[in-house]
Design a protein around this motif. Structure first.
Motif, PDB file in Angstrom:
ATOM      1  N   PRO A 165       0.826  -1.212   0.000  1.00  0.00           N
ATOM      2  CA  PRO A 165       0.000   0.000   0.000  1.00  0.00           C
ATOM      3  C   PRO A 165       0.861   1.262   0.000  1.00  0.00           C
ATOM      4  CG  PRO A 165      -0.846  -1.593   1.569  1.00  0.00           C
ATOM      5  CD  PRO A 165       0.473  -2.126   1.092  1.00  0.00           C
ATOM      6  N   GLY A 166       0.403   2.241  -0.776  1.00  0.00           N
ATOM      7  CA  GLY A 166       1.142   3.492  -0.891  1.00  0.00           C
ATOM      8  C   GLY A 166       2.012   3.557  -2.133  1.00  0.00           C
ATOM      9  N   ARG A 167       2.257   2.399  -2.751  1.00  0.00           N
ATOM     10  CA  ARG A 167       2.999   2.359  -4.001  1.00  0.00           C
ATOM     11  C   ARG A 167       2.148   1.701  -5.083  1.00  0.00           C
ATOM     12  NH1 ARG A 167       8.307   3.501  -4.163  1.00  0.00           N
ATOM     13  NH2 ARG A 167       8.692   2.095  -5.922  1.00  0.00           N
ATOM     14  N   GLY A 168       2.436   2.054  -6.317  1.00  0.00           N
ATOM     15  CA  GLY A 168       1.708   1.465  -7.430  1.00  0.00           C
ATOM     16  C   GLY A 168       2.393   0.211  -7.950  1.00  0.00           C
ATOM     17  N   ARG A 169       1.698  -0.482  -8.866  1.00  0.00           N
ATOM     18  CA  ARG A 169       2.248  -1.701  -9.467  1.00  0.00           C
ATOM     19  C   ARG A 169       2.098  -1.632 -10.989  1.00  0.00           C
ATOM     20  NH1 ARG A 169       0.334  -7.852  -8.050  1.00  0.00           N
ATOM     21  NH2 ARG A 169       1.716  -7.485  -6.254  1.00  0.00           N
ATOM     22  N   ILE A 170       3.199  -1.877 -11.689  1.00  0.00           N
ATOM     23  CA  ILE A 170       3.190  -2.024 -13.142  1.00  0.00           C
ATOM     24  C   ILE A 170       3.618  -3.448 -13.460  1.00  0.00           C
ATOM     25  CG2 ILE A 170       4.215  -1.269 -15.325  1.00  0.00           C
ATOM     26  CD1 ILE A 170       4.710   1.463 -14.026  1.00  0.00           C
ATOM     27  N   LEU A 171       2.828  -4.158 -14.266  1.00  0.00           N
ATOM     28  CA  LEU A 171       3.198  -5.511 -14.660  1.00  0.00           C
ATOM     29  C   LEU A 171       4.187  -5.445 -15.823  1.00  0.00           C
ATOM     30  CD1 LEU A 171       0.589  -6.196 -12.991  1.00  0.00           C
ATOM     31  CD2 LEU A 171       0.396  -8.189 -14.492  1.00  0.00           C
ATOM     32  N   ASN A 172       5.356  -6.002 -15.594  1.00  0.00           N
ATOM     33  CA  ASN A 172       6.384  -6.096 -16.618  1.00  0.00           C
ATOM     34  C   ASN A 172       6.074  -7.295 -17.521  1.00  0.00           C
ATOM     35  OD1 ASN A 172       8.892  -6.081 -18.041  1.00  0.00           O
ATOM     36  ND2 ASN A 172       9.976  -5.386 -16.215  1.00  0.00           N
ATOM     37  N   ALA A 173       6.923  -7.541 -18.502  1.00  0.00           N
ATOM     38  CA  ALA A 173       6.867  -8.780 -19.271  1.00  0.00           C
ATOM     39  C   ALA A 173       7.352  -9.927 -18.392  1.00  0.00           C
ATOM     40  CB  ALA A 173       7.723  -8.659 -20.518  1.00  0.00           C
ATOM     41  N   PRO A 174       7.049 -11.175 -18.752  1.00  0.00           N
ATOM     42  CA  PRO A 174       7.541 -12.305 -17.960  1.00  0.00           C
ATOM     43  C   PRO A 174       9.060 -12.328 -17.888  1.00  0.00           C
ATOM     44  CG  PRO A 174       5.800 -13.008 -19.453  1.00  0.00           C
ATOM     45  CD  PRO A 174       6.155 -11.608 -19.841  1.00  0.00           C
ATOM     46  N   SER A 175       9.578 -12.751 -16.753  1.00  0.00           N
ATOM     47  CA  SER A 175      11.031 -12.863 -16.613  1.00  0.00           C
ATOM     48  C   SER A 175      11.543 -13.881 -17.634  1.00  0.00           C
ATOM     49  CB  SER A 175      11.390 -13.319 -15.200  1.00  0.00           C
ATOM     50  OG  SER A 175      10.725 -14.526 -14.887  1.00  0.00           O
ATOM     51  N   GLY A 176      12.679 -13.576 -18.224  1.00  0.00           N
ATOM     52  CA  GLY A 176      13.232 -14.432 -19.279  1.00  0.00           C
ATOM     53  C   GLY A 176      12.945 -13.912 -20.665  1.00  0.00           C
ATOM     54  N   TRP A 177      11.946 -13.026 -20.792  1.00  0.00           N
ATOM     55  CA  TRP A 177      11.699 -12.400 -22.087  1.00  0.00           C
ATOM     56  C   TRP A 177      12.672 -11.241 -22.261  1.00  0.00           C
ATOM     57  CZ3 TRP A 177       5.860 -11.968 -23.697  1.00  0.00           C
ATOM     58  CH2 TRP A 177       5.268 -13.252 -23.633  1.00  0.00           C
ATOM     59  N   ALA A 178      13.189 -11.052 -23.469  1.00  0.00           N
ATOM     60  CA  ALA A 178      14.164  -9.993 -23.713  1.00  0.00           C
ATOM     61  C   ALA A 178      13.600  -8.616 -23.382  1.00  0.00           C
ATOM     62  CB  ALA A 178      14.615 -10.037 -25.172  1.00  0.00           C
ATOM     63  N   VAL A 179      12.313  -8.412 -23.631  1.00  0.00           N
ATOM     64  CA  VAL A 179      11.703  -7.097 -23.426  1.00  0.00           C
ATOM     65  C   VAL A 179      11.627  -6.725 -21.944  1.00  0.00           C
ATOM     66  CG1 VAL A 179       9.314  -7.925 -23.306  1.00  0.00           C
ATOM     67  CG2 VAL A 179       9.776  -5.643 -24.193  1.00  0.00           C
ATOM     68  N   ALA A 180      11.666  -7.695 -21.052  1.00  0.00           N
ATOM     69  CA  ALA A 180      11.577  -7.404 -19.617  1.00  0.00           C
ATOM     70  C   ALA A 180      12.742  -6.534 -19.165  1.00  0.00           C
ATOM     71  CB  ALA A 180      11.533  -8.709 -18.813  1.00  0.00           C
ATOM     72  N   GLU A 181      13.933  -6.813 -19.684  1.00  0.00           N
ATOM     73  CA  GLU A 181      15.100  -6.001 -19.322  1.00  0.00           C
ATOM     74  C   GLU A 181      14.971  -4.580 -19.866  1.00  0.00           C
ATOM     75  OE1 GLU A 181      18.669  -7.927 -20.525  1.00  0.00           O
ATOM     76  OE2 GLU A 181      18.261  -9.764 -19.379  1.00  0.00           O
ATOM     77  N   GLN A 182      14.350  -4.437 -21.021  1.00  0.00           N
ATOM     78  CA  GLN A 182      14.158  -3.101 -21.596  1.00  0.00           C
ATOM     79  C   GLN A 182      13.188  -2.283 -20.739  1.00  0.00           C
ATOM     80  OE1 GLN A 182      12.863  -4.330 -25.478  1.00  0.00           O
ATOM     81  NE2 GLN A 182      14.937  -4.808 -26.179  1.00  0.00           N
ATOM     82  N   ILE A 183      12.161  -2.934 -20.219  1.00  0.00           N
ATOM     83  CA  ILE A 183      11.221  -2.231 -19.347  1.00  0.00           C
ATOM     84  C   ILE A 183      11.893  -1.886 -18.016  1.00  0.00           C
ATOM     85  CG2 ILE A 183       9.032  -2.438 -18.085  1.00  0.00           C
ATOM     86  CD1 ILE A 183       7.972  -4.057 -20.457  1.00  0.00           C
ATOM     87  N   ASP A 184      12.782  -2.748 -17.544  1.00  0.00           N
ATOM     88  CA  ASP A 184      13.562  -2.416 -16.342  1.00  0.00           C
ATOM     89  C   ASP A 184      14.276  -1.076 -16.523  1.00  0.00           C
ATOM     90  OD1 ASP A 184      12.806  -4.776 -15.149  1.00  0.00           O
ATOM     91  OD2 ASP A 184      14.717  -5.809 -15.519  1.00  0.00           O
ATOM     92  N   GLN A 185      14.872  -0.885 -17.693  1.00  0.00           N
ATOM     93  CA  GLN A 185      15.591   0.362 -17.963  1.00  0.00           C
ATOM     94  C   GLN A 185      14.629   1.544 -18.061  1.00  0.00           C
ATOM     95  OE1 GLN A 185      18.441  -1.544 -21.170  1.00  0.00           O
ATOM     96  NE2 GLN A 185      19.277   0.434 -20.524  1.00  0.00           N
ATOM     97  N   LYS A 186      13.448   1.313 -18.606  1.00  0.00           N
ATOM     98  CA  LYS A 186      12.460   2.387 -18.691  1.00  0.00           C
ATOM     99  C   LYS A 186      12.060   2.866 -17.293  1.00  0.00           C
ATOM    100  CE  LYS A 186      10.332   1.035 -23.125  1.00  0.00           C
ATOM    101  NZ  LYS A 186      10.435   2.320 -23.857  1.00  0.00           N
ATOM    102  N   PHE A 187      11.961   1.941 -16.358  1.00  0.00           N
ATOM    103  CA  PHE A 187      11.636   2.316 -14.975  1.00  0.00           C
ATOM    104  C   PHE A 187      12.620   3.366 -14.464  1.00  0.00           C
ATOM    105  CE2 PHE A 187       8.334  -0.681 -14.264  1.00  0.00           C
ATOM    106  CZ  PHE A 187       7.799  -0.413 -13.008  1.00  0.00           C
ATOM    107  N   GLU A 188      13.898   3.123 -14.706  1.00  0.00           N
ATOM    108  CA  GLU A 188      14.926   4.039 -14.234  1.00  0.00           C
ATOM    109  C   GLU A 188      14.899   5.343 -15.031  1.00  0.00           C
ATOM    110  OE1 GLU A 188      19.797   4.123 -13.787  1.00  0.00           O
ATOM    111  OE2 GLU A 188      18.737   2.204 -13.913  1.00  0.00           O
ATOM    112  N   THR A 189      14.764   5.238 -16.349  1.00  0.00           N
ATOM    113  CA  THR A 189      14.793   6.427 -17.212  1.00  0.00           C
ATOM    114  C   THR A 189      13.660   7.389 -16.899  1.00  0.00           C
ATOM    115  OG1 THR A 189      15.883   5.217 -18.997  1.00  0.00           O
ATOM    116  CG2 THR A 189      14.670   7.208 -19.609  1.00  0.00           C
TER     117      THR A 189
END
Length: 337
Positions: A165-189
């Motif tokens: 509670p107090g924080r939001g949730r964004i569903l990433n791609a499944p772990s092991g998919w190449a796009v999941a790492e790209q979304i990780d970087q978007k979180f930081e950017t």
């Protein structure tokens, strides 16, 4: 006697070599090193399974080869294609695996034979009612000013993480998919990690279940998805905006929309010699996001398998797939259908 025994042994070896020296398929016309079975990759999503089933029906019934499907992660199946354990790959999302794909092409391990479709999209989606509301369902807009991915950090209360509670949730791609790492970087950017949790689902099915539950209840939801899929065809979703794709920015920070993604059909380097007629067919294989979503919608609405959807789709679009193969092959496949 020794001479006679030598002649008998020599004759036997020649006979065995003649019987066992070829691996050619009865139905195929491949040359040296030809194959009996064409192995395709299943990297874990419904559209590749549908395209596999279409290809299998044509390869088996039209050309007389057996087929098999090898399941696995994107990385594992692409490696299998490079090494020849997999012969053909019906959906390589080239920009999601750009470095590996280009390395495999440059080394000659695999060959691109056609573009299956190139009108796809991927990104972070919300149900449209989150922004616009839904008068018919009595849903008021929850985030009427939400437009971009970066805006998400302003709405932790709308997309609240039930476990934090107090924080939001964004569903990433499944772990092991190449796009999941790209979304990780978007979180930081985009600074999303200031207020939002980066939730890694275990599978595509877990994303769909989460979205379906939220949608049916009229609740807020945000997560990664892509088209063509039955999900994007069935639900009214809005893809959140990002800056226009720029290669340099993308490579540095992932701070743009996803790059245009040619989804191609690739084969192992030996397949053109092993099964040239199959590669010729695959070289003509071309669909679109809309055509693919028709099959995926059929699967969803009829609780159908990929194989059943392929048969339905091929009957609906006989004019299309029959252009991919010679007339005699098309007739064999039509008889089988």
């Amino acid at each position: 006697m020794k001479k006679l025994l030598f002649l008998l042994m020599t004759s036997l070896l020649v006979f065995l070599a003649a019987c066992g020296g070829s691996n050619s398929s009865e139905g195929g016309s491949g040359g040296e090193g030809s194959v009996d079975t064409i192995v395709l990759a299943d990297a874990g999503w419904d559209s590749i399974r549908f395209h596999n089933s279409v290809a299998q029906k044509i390869i088996e019934n039209g050309y007389g080869y057996d087929t098999e499907v090898t399941p696995g992660s994107t990385a594992a199946t692409l490696q299998g294609l490079r090494e020849g354990d997999i012969n053909a790959y019906m959906e390589i999302w080239t920009d999601n695996v750009k470095e590996v794909y280009e390395e495999a092409i440059d080394s000659g391990d695999i060959e691109k034979v056609s573009t299956n479709f190139d009108d796809n999209q991927q990104g972070l989606y919300v149900p449209t009612y989150v922004i616009e509301g839904d008068e018919e369902r009595g849903i008021e807009p929850m985030a009427p000013e939400l437009k971009t991915v970066e805006d998400l950090k302003n709405y932790p209360d709308v997309f609240e993480d039930p476990e934090d509670p107090g924080r939001g949730r964004i569903l990433n791609a499944p772990s092991g998919w190449a796009v999941a790492e790209q979304i990780d970087q978007k979180f930081e950017t985009y600074g999303l990690d200031e207020t939002m949790n980066n939730f890694m689902p275990g599978s595509d099915a877990a994303i769909v279940t989460s979205l379906a539950d939220a949608y049916e209840s009229g609740e807020a939801w945000v997560g990664y998805y892509w088209s063509p899929t039955a999900v994007t065809a069935m639900y009214d979703l809005t893809k959140l905006e990002e800056p226009a794709y720029d290669e340099e920015t993308w490579n540095e920070t992932r701070g743009t929309e996803f790059p245009p993604n040619d989804v191609v059909v690739g084969v192992h380097k030996d397949l053109p010699d092993q099964a040239p007629e199959v590669v010729e067919f695959l070289s003509n294989y071309e669909t679109s996001s809309a055509l693919t979503e028709e099959a995926l919608t059929y699967m969803n609405e009829n609780d159908a398998s990929a194989d059943e959807a392929a048969e339905w789709w091929m009957n609906e679009h006989e004019d299309l797939w029959t252009e991919w193969v010679p007339e005699d092959v098309a007739e064999k496949v039509k008889e089988a259908l």
